[in-house]
Design an enzyme around this catalytic site. Sequence first.
Site, short mmCIF file in Angstrom:
data_model
loop_
_atom_site.label_atom_id
_atom_site.label_comp_id
_atom_site.label_asym_id
_atom_site.label_seq_id
_atom_site.Cartn_x
_atom_site.Cartn_y
_atom_site.Cartn_z
N THR A 126 0.81 -1.22 0.00
CA THR A 126 0.00 0.00 0.00
C THR A 126 0.84 1.27 0.00
OG1 THR A 126 -1.39 1.35 1.45
CG2 THR A 126 -0.18 -0.41 2.51
N GLU A 128 0.32 3.54 1.87
CA GLU A 128 0.47 3.92 3.28
C GLU A 128 1.89 3.67 3.77
OE1 GLU A 128 -1.63 4.75 6.23
OE2 GLU A 128 -2.71 5.83 4.67
N TYR A 150 -1.66 0.49 10.85
CA TYR A 150 -1.94 -0.24 9.59
C TYR A 150 -0.70 -0.20 8.68
CZ TYR A 150 -3.74 -0.80 4.79
OH TYR A 150 -3.93 -1.17 3.48
N LYS A 154 1.64 -3.31 7.47
CA LYS A 154 1.80 -3.60 6.04
C LYS A 154 3.28 -3.53 5.62
CE LYS A 154 -2.38 -4.19 4.08
NZ LYS A 154 -2.73 -5.19 3.06
P1 NAP Z 1 -11.75 -4.37 1.97
O1 NAP Z 1 -12.88 -4.03 1.05
O2 NAP Z 1 -11.72 -3.82 3.34
O3 NAP Z 1 -11.66 -5.97 2.05
C1 NAP Z 1 -10.88 -6.60 3.02
C2 NAP Z 1 -11.19 -8.08 3.02
O4 NAP Z 1 -10.38 -8.74 4.00
C3 NAP Z 1 -12.65 -8.41 3.36
O5 NAP Z 1 -13.07 -9.46 2.51
C4 NAP Z 1 -12.54 -8.94 4.79
O6 NAP Z 1 -13.55 -9.86 5.15
C5 NAP Z 1 -11.20 -9.66 4.72
N1 NAP Z 1 -10.61 -9.92 6.04
C6 NAP Z 1 -10.39 -9.01 7.03
N2 NAP Z 1 -9.83 -9.62 8.09
C7 NAP Z 1 -9.69 -10.94 7.77
C8 NAP Z 1 -9.20 -12.08 8.46
N3 NAP Z 1 -8.73 -11.98 9.70
N4 NAP Z 1 -9.20 -13.28 7.82
C9 NAP Z 1 -9.70 -13.40 6.58
N5 NAP Z 1 -10.21 -12.36 5.88
C10 NAP Z 1 -10.20 -11.14 6.47
O7 NAP Z 1 -10.35 -3.96 1.28
P2 NAP Z 1 -10.03 -3.61 -0.25
O8 NAP Z 1 -10.22 -2.16 -0.47
O9 NAP Z 1 -10.68 -4.60 -1.14
O10 NAP Z 1 -8.45 -3.84 -0.26
C11 NAP Z 1 -7.89 -5.13 -0.54
C12 NAP Z 1 -6.49 -5.19 0.02
O11 NAP Z 1 -5.69 -4.18 -0.59
C13 NAP Z 1 -6.37 -4.96 1.52
O12 NAP Z 1 -5.31 -5.76 1.98
C14 NAP Z 1 -5.98 -3.49 1.64
O13 NAP Z 1 -5.27 -3.28 2.83
C15 NAP Z 1 -5.10 -3.33 0.41
N6 NAP Z 1 -5.08 -2.01 -0.21
C16 NAP Z 1 -6.23 -1.39 -0.57
C17 NAP Z 1 -6.17 -0.17 -1.23
C18 NAP Z 1 -7.42 0.54 -1.67
O14 NAP Z 1 -7.32 1.75 -1.98
N7 NAP Z 1 -8.56 -0.13 -1.76
C19 NAP Z 1 -4.92 0.42 -1.51
C20 NAP Z 1 -3.76 -0.26 -1.12
C21 NAP Z 1 -3.84 -1.48 -0.49
P3 NAP Z 1 -14.94 -9.40 5.86
O15 NAP Z 1 -15.89 -9.12 4.72
O16 NAP Z 1 -15.29 -10.60 6.64
O17 NAP Z 1 -14.62 -8.19 6.69
N1 GDD Z 2 -12.41 7.43 6.11
C1 GDD Z 2 -12.52 8.77 6.20
N2 GDD Z 2 -13.67 9.30 6.73
N3 GDD Z 2 -11.49 9.52 5.79
C2 GDD Z 2 -11.65 10.88 5.86
C3 GDD Z 2 -12.81 11.47 6.36
C4 GDD Z 2 -13.87 10.64 6.82
O1 GDD Z 2 -14.90 11.10 7.29
N4 GDD Z 2 -12.66 12.81 6.27
C5 GDD Z 2 -11.46 13.04 5.74
N5 GDD Z 2 -10.83 11.87 5.50
C6 GDD Z 2 -9.47 11.73 4.96
C7 GDD Z 2 -8.58 10.81 5.80
O2 GDD Z 2 -8.08 11.50 6.94
C8 GDD Z 2 -7.51 10.46 4.77
O3 GDD Z 2 -6.54 11.47 4.73
C9 GDD Z 2 -8.28 10.47 3.44
O4 GDD Z 2 -9.53 11.12 3.69
C10 GDD Z 2 -8.54 9.10 2.85
O5 GDD Z 2 -9.10 8.28 3.87
P1 GDD Z 2 -9.68 6.82 3.53
O6 GDD Z 2 -10.67 6.90 2.43
O7 GDD Z 2 -10.11 6.21 4.81
O8 GDD Z 2 -8.42 6.07 2.90
P2 GDD Z 2 -6.90 5.96 3.38
O9 GDD Z 2 -6.10 6.79 2.41
O10 GDD Z 2 -6.75 6.24 4.81
O11 GDD Z 2 -6.61 4.42 3.17
C11 GDD Z 2 -7.02 3.74 1.98
O12 GDD Z 2 -5.98 3.77 1.01
C12 GDD Z 2 -4.77 3.11 1.40
C13 GDD Z 2 -3.78 3.25 0.23
O13 GDD Z 2 -3.25 4.55 0.19
C14 GDD Z 2 -7.38 2.31 2.38
O14 GDD Z 2 -7.97 1.66 1.28
C15 GDD Z 2 -6.14 1.54 2.81
O15 GDD Z 2 -6.49 0.17 3.02
C16 GDD Z 2 -5.09 1.64 1.68
O16 GDD Z 2 -3.92 0.94 2.04
#
Ligand code: NAP
Ligand code: GDD
Length: 343
Positions: A126, A128, A150, A154
């Site tokens: 990520t 992050e 987190y 990671k």
């Molecule tokens: P998400 O929608 O939050 O999905 C996370 C999945 O992990 C859900 O299916 C959840 O199951 C499962 N899970 C959580 N804890 C678990 C455990 N202990 N054992 C087995 N399964 C578990 O996340 P996403 O946005 O699809 O992201 C997918 C991956 O990419 C994650 O690893 C995230 O950290 C990483 N990532 C995401 C982004 C982004 O912008 N989306 C960017 C960079 C990296 P439940 O349905 O049961 O909760």
């Molecule tokens: N969630 C959330 N809720 N975020 C907020 C809010 C709110 O009400 N208001 C402002 N934000 C700001 C957060 O402080 C952060 O700076 C930004 O919006 C994005 O927040 P999120 O959408 O929660 O995403 P993230 O950037 O913290 O994390 C996501 O992206 C990562 C990759 O860069 C997640 O998908 C992580 O799992 C992933 O690794």
Amino acid sequence: MRKTALITGITGQDGSDLAKLLLGKGYRVCGAHRRSASTNLWRCDELGITQDIELFDFELLEFSNIVAVFQQVKPDEVYNLAAQSFVAASFDQPLYTAEVDAMGVARLLEAIRLVNPKIHFYQASTAELFGKVQSVPQTEDTVFWPRSPYGVAKLYAHWITRNYREAFDIHTSSGILFNHESPMRGLDFVTRKITAGFARISLGQQDCIELGNLDAQRDWGFAGDFVDGMWRMLQQPEGDEYILATGVVHSVRRFVELAAEAAAIPLAWEGEAEHTIGRDRRSGKVVVKVNPKFYRPAEIDLLVGDPAKARTRLGWEPTVQLPALVQMMVEADLRRAKDKRIQ
Ligand code: NAP
Ligand code: GDD
């Protein structure tokens, strides 16, 4: 021969999108999901793929369960998308987050080493990891400085994935993915909170969206593009690390403006910092306000990635710009809100 993929986190945004992509490529797709009182497969249902996936009870905290699933499924490729993925929650549950997001990956890699070291493994790294960014834009060579439990968990996962490649010659890859969104995004994340909020507001089902830091800047891409990049990584002759990003940055405030526009709500900003509000110019009602409870103990102000390596080596390109992505998300949430089935 038909390949078998095991996707952890099949109930999540990326898991369901990737499953659809791989089914389209002719894969046998096995989905690993946590057992719970009521398993939520709404994303796979909405994509119309639930019947095409073989589902397995799976828990990243349970080593013997992971081994048993690997033995049953016999995957050629494992995509580890399961995680406690909500950054804000990791400040309240740092130990649990480490168990799942860091040690969970070590368990998976150990299981691969024991069951079949020929498996190709994808780890969901990520942006992050970059946290308090040390250069702009971030590349694969930028120094890591995670800013949340987190991100720290990671980081361990990222390094242990590299270590199993170097130490045991396992085909492991990490995708350092910047934020990617879609109509399947979870409601806790800021983009979907905003698009679902405006959809409900425009139908009179909600009054106001409360947000935290409006000035945070992110490089938001489309999840559909990003899962394609994951697949490309595992088709390479060697495992490696790649950034997937659009290279374009916007603030949360700008995302709010685009979403309001897509929901046909004319928005006017007033005030500053925690006193900022957004008013519907037609009705005069406050539809956005800042609530400091959504501020984070340590924030990441700016993330913007350089996807040059993925472009050159994987032939990967992001195809969706932010305004089109916001439009897609708002339209999906408007349809769902009309049927009262936003989840
Ligand atoms: P998400 O929608 O939050 O999905 C996370 C999945 O992990 C859900 O299916 C959840 O199951 C499962 N899970 C959580 N804890 C678990 C455990 N202990 N054992 C087995 N399964 C578990 O996340 P996403 O946005 O699809 O992201 C997918 C991956 O990419 C994650 O690893 C995230 O950290 C990483 N990532 C995401 C982004 C982004 O912008 N989306 C960017 C960079 C990296 P439940 O349905 O049961 O909760
Ligand atoms: N969630 C959330 N809720 N975020 C907020 C809010 C709110 O009400 N208001 C402002 N934000 C700001 C957060 O402080 C952060 O700076 C930004 O919006 C994005 O927040 P999120 O959408 O929660 O995403 P993230 O950037 O913290 O994390 C996501 O992206 C990562 C990759 O860069 C997640 O998908 C992580 O799992 C992933 O690794």
